[in-house]
Design a protein around this motif. Structure first.
Motif, short mmCIF file in Angstrom:
data_model
loop_
_atom_site.label_atom_id
_atom_site.label_comp_id
_atom_site.label_asym_id
_atom_site.label_seq_id
_atom_site.Cartn_x
_atom_site.Cartn_y
_atom_site.Cartn_z
N ILE A 107 35.86 38.94 35.70
CA ILE A 107 36.63 38.29 36.73
C ILE A 107 35.85 37.11 37.31
N LEU A 108 36.58 36.09 37.68
CA LEU A 108 36.01 34.92 38.36
C LEU A 108 36.27 35.10 39.85
N VAL A 109 35.21 35.26 40.62
CA VAL A 109 35.38 35.68 42.01
C VAL A 109 34.58 34.81 42.97
N GLN A 110 35.15 34.60 44.16
CA GLN A 110 34.45 33.93 45.25
C GLN A 110 34.57 34.81 46.49
N HIS A 111 33.65 34.61 47.43
CA HIS A 111 33.69 35.47 48.62
C HIS A 111 33.01 34.77 49.78
N LEU A 112 33.21 35.35 50.96
CA LEU A 112 32.38 35.00 52.12
C LEU A 112 31.93 36.29 52.76
N LEU A 113 30.83 36.22 53.46
CA LEU A 113 30.22 37.40 54.05
C LEU A 113 29.90 37.13 55.50
N VAL A 114 30.29 38.05 56.38
CA VAL A 114 29.90 38.01 57.78
C VAL A 114 29.21 39.32 58.12
N GLY A 115 28.54 39.36 59.24
CA GLY A 115 27.79 40.54 59.61
C GLY A 115 28.66 41.76 59.86
N GLY A 116 28.06 42.92 59.78
CA GLY A 116 28.79 44.15 59.97
C GLY A 116 29.39 44.30 61.35
N ASP A 117 28.82 43.61 62.33
CA ASP A 117 29.33 43.66 63.71
C ASP A 117 30.32 42.55 64.01
N LEU A 154 30.88 33.09 43.10
CA LEU A 154 29.95 34.00 42.43
C LEU A 154 30.02 33.86 40.92
N GLY A 155 31.02 33.17 40.40
CA GLY A 155 31.15 32.97 38.96
C GLY A 155 31.82 34.16 38.29
N TRP A 156 31.67 34.23 36.97
CA TRP A 156 32.26 35.31 36.18
C TRP A 156 31.35 36.52 36.21
N LEU A 175 45.26 39.00 41.56
CA LEU A 175 44.77 37.64 41.38
C LEU A 175 45.18 36.77 42.55
N ASN A 176 44.22 35.98 43.05
CA ASN A 176 44.41 34.96 44.08
C ASN A 176 44.68 35.51 45.48
N LEU A 193 39.91 34.76 41.25
CA LEU A 193 40.63 33.55 40.84
C LEU A 193 41.22 33.66 39.44
N SER A 194 40.57 34.40 38.57
CA SER A 194 41.09 34.55 37.21
C SER A 194 40.39 35.73 36.55
N GLU A 195 40.88 36.15 35.42
CA GLU A 195 40.26 37.23 34.66
C GLU A 195 40.42 36.96 33.18
N ARG A 196 39.57 37.58 32.39
CA ARG A 196 39.63 37.41 30.94
C ARG A 196 38.95 38.60 30.28
#
Length: 312
Positions: A107-117, A154-156, A175-176, A193-196
């Motif tokens: 999978i082609l994936v992107q993300h954002l991360l915030v603190g646990g609080d 994060l890429g594939w 997806l998406n 974003l996509s898969e293969r």
């Protein structure tokens, strides 16, 4: 702004047609397989192994410098030299349709991360995404993961390369669609974003390859690439190989799926197996389902399997 959902932008970033011929293999090699984020720079990443960018270094020469040093106790990452992915893809892009087998897809994936609080911030960001803002733009502004430098991309990735709580959500997400999950590092908003289908890369020993070469039907039907330079091929060569010199990658890279069928096995040869491995990994990113690197190159083939082939 980095907008990963913009298809035109993605295709432009994935093309290699702008690349000019390289002056030497040593210039090409470090640009063919580029660490997107190293294991030493992502204490908060969901990835358990390093991820490799689909973008040649020429695109983004300054984006991969770690912004801070991780704590010495960080032990998220398990080194895997064959992890994709990912120069990901230049030239044509071959994606599988549908969900397919969850155990054999990337999978082609992107993300954002915030603190646990920071659940309130997470909810606010979700509302902004629902209102039309792009996750990658928000990642650049708010994420505490160093992947924010490239919009949270994060890429594939494939199963086994991410922490379990992130992986479980990512591999079942539509997806998406932006979904959220919590890990020991905080709250994640992620988007697939996509898969293969997952591709395979294997070494093949010179003796085994020699045995295959004794079958005329194999030589006639196989997809064989020699990435050495013409002057090397003049000294020693094997029948049936199409010569695609590494220095001339800029002229043939974007046409590779016109010349060869990604659904069929493909074999790559060089002098000692180093350049061919680089190209083999790149072929994976182009959707080739099974790629073989001829271990030790033509030198090992001559020494171990066929002494009639000159060495140099």
């Amino acid at each position: 702004m980095f907008r990963a959902r913009n298809k035109i932008f993605l295709l432009n970033m994935l093309r290699t047609t702008h690349l000019s011929p390289f002056s030497s293999p040593s210039f090409f090699l470090p640009n063919l397989r580029l660490p997107l984020i190293s294991s030493s720079s992502l204490p908060f990443s969901p990835l358990r192994t390093p991820c490799y960018s689909s973008l040649p270094l020429l695109h983004l020469p300054r984006l991969f410098t770690p912004t801070f040093s991780p704590p010495s106790s960080c032990s998220l990452f398990i080194w895997n030299p064959f992890m994709g992915t990912n120069p990901r893809p230049s030239g044509k892009v071959w994606f599988s349709a549908g969900n397919g087998d969850l155990q054999s897809k990337e999978i082609l994936v992107q993300h954002l991360l915030v603190g646990g609080d920071d659940l309130q911030l997470l909810v606010e960001l979700q509302k902004r995404i629902s209102g039309g803002e792009d996750l990658s733009d928000l990642a650049t502004e708010f994420s505490i993961c160093p992947s924010k430098e490239i919009g949270g991309m994060l890429g594939w990735v494939r199963r086994g390369q991410m922490i379990p709580e992130f992986e479980q959500v990512a591999f079942t997400a539509p997806l998406n669609k932006v979904v959220r999950c919590k890990s020991k590092y905080g709250w994640h908003l992620l988007q697939v974003l996509s898969e293969r289908e997952e591709s395979l890369l294997e070494d093949i020993g010179p003796e085994e390859f020699y045995s295959k070469m004794q079958d005329p039907s194999f030589v006639e039907a196989a997809q064989l690439i020699d990435v050495r330079e013409p002057e090397e091929v003049d000294i020693a060569s094997l029948p049936g190989f199409k010569v695609l010199p590494l220095r001339q990658f800029g002229t043939w890279g974007s046409l590779i799926t016109d010349e060869f069928n990604p659904q069929k096995d493909i074999y790559v040869l060089c002098h000692h197996g180093v350049r061919s491995m680089q190209v083999a990994k790149w072929l994976q990113t182009q959707g080739f389902k099974k790629v073989f690197n001829i271990a030790g190159g033509i030198h090992a083939y001559a020494v171990k399997a066929d002494p009639s082939i000159p060495t140099y």
